[in-house]
Design an enzyme around this catalytic site. Sequence first.
Site, short mmCIF file in Angstrom:
data_model
loop_
_atom_site.label_atom_id
_atom_site.label_comp_id
_atom_site.label_asym_id
_atom_site.label_seq_id
_atom_site.Cartn_x
_atom_site.Cartn_y
_atom_site.Cartn_z
N ARG A 152 1.08 -1.24 -0.06
CA ARG A 152 0.24 -0.35 0.00
C ARG A 152 0.46 1.36 0.00
NH1 ARG A 152 -3.87 -2.39 4.53
NH2 ARG A 152 -1.29 -2.76 5.09
N ILE A 153 1.56 1.12 0.64
CA ILE A 153 2.58 2.36 1.20
C ILE A 153 3.60 2.81 -0.11
CG2 ILE A 153 4.41 4.12 2.30
CD1 ILE A 153 2.92 1.78 4.81
N ARG A 233 12.10 -0.49 7.99
CA ARG A 233 12.13 -0.36 9.85
C ARG A 233 13.96 -0.85 9.62
NH1 ARG A 233 7.75 0.99 11.11
NH2 ARG A 233 6.45 -0.28 12.34
N GLU A 262 16.51 2.03 17.61
CA GLU A 262 15.29 3.21 17.86
C GLU A 262 14.90 3.91 18.89
OE1 GLU A 262 11.69 3.49 15.56
OE2 GLU A 262 12.94 3.52 13.60
N HIS A 281 11.97 8.57 13.13
CA HIS A 281 10.05 7.82 12.42
C HIS A 281 8.88 8.19 12.49
CE1 HIS A 281 8.96 3.45 12.99
NE2 HIS A 281 8.21 3.99 13.01
#
Length: 314
Positions: A152-153, A233, A262, A281
Amino acid sequence: MSVSRPRVLADLPVGPAVLQLLNDRVELVPWSAAQEPGAAGITAIYTYGHPVVNGELLDRLPGVRSISNFGVGVDHIDLKAAAARNIPVGNTPGILDGATADMGFALLLAAGRRLVEGDRFARGPEFLKYDPSRYLGREIHHATLGIIGMGRIGMQVARRAAGFDMTVIYHNRQPRPEAEQTLGVRYASLEELLKTADYVILTVPLSPATRGLIGRAELALMKPTASLINIARGAVIDQDALAECLQARRIHAAALDVTDPEPLPRDHPLLKLDNVIITPHLGSATEQTRQRMAEMSVSNLIAGLAGEPMIFVQ
Ligand code: 8YV
């Protein structure tokens, strides 16, 4: 008479939008409560950020009946361990594709055109005279974009690239003929994509198949003028290999919205380089999208606590 509220394990704090929607309907207990006596009274888990949920944690929380995740990526949750215990996992699919693709494109533009370096320079003491030979970047329009992960992205990124007259190639586990037809993108092997693209953008979920997907060998295939953008990621890239590659200026730049861990340790080599952009992020970080994520994840949480099926699931 005080009514006891369901106890929900959460990596606190969860943010004002979520708190407002919860409206005191649940008692949020900190992650450390899983180690304490009384853990059995916890009936749901709310993952805000990426706290790890594995079989060991679930075994400590036998009362948990559902897990609601704020976000679409569920790589921090052991889905098999949850399924083995009949615990449904809800997330927030679909809603954040546009915002995340926008962020990917912002990073692509910033990397190509050296926006962050330019900003630092323009504020600094050395900018005393305009010099047209400084901070030359790489063109975006008519360049080739390689999208790794045509979900989708990835599709939303491809739509944006069309507005910049980019040629778009993609790599995916399976070719996506419908995306090829509607978006005019072409399937390429990973090797061809890395060798050809001026911009490589990562939009894959993290899985055993994608962990370390971009390592030394893959970086070596990239053009010296190419930029690497990661909105997936951090663990999809071998960061040591990337730091070496950027230090040696073997590619033009990298722009990373995600890292592993992160945040990165404050002395990490990547933080010392001027040819890398790092954002904390921010992929889905718009007021509108994060509000909708709060609504979806709280709806899932409330449904789970009522013993009803999750409303939003991957
Ligand atoms: C979220 C994300 O904001 O949804 C995802 O998978 O990576 C982010 O956009 C994050 O997961 C919040 O916890």
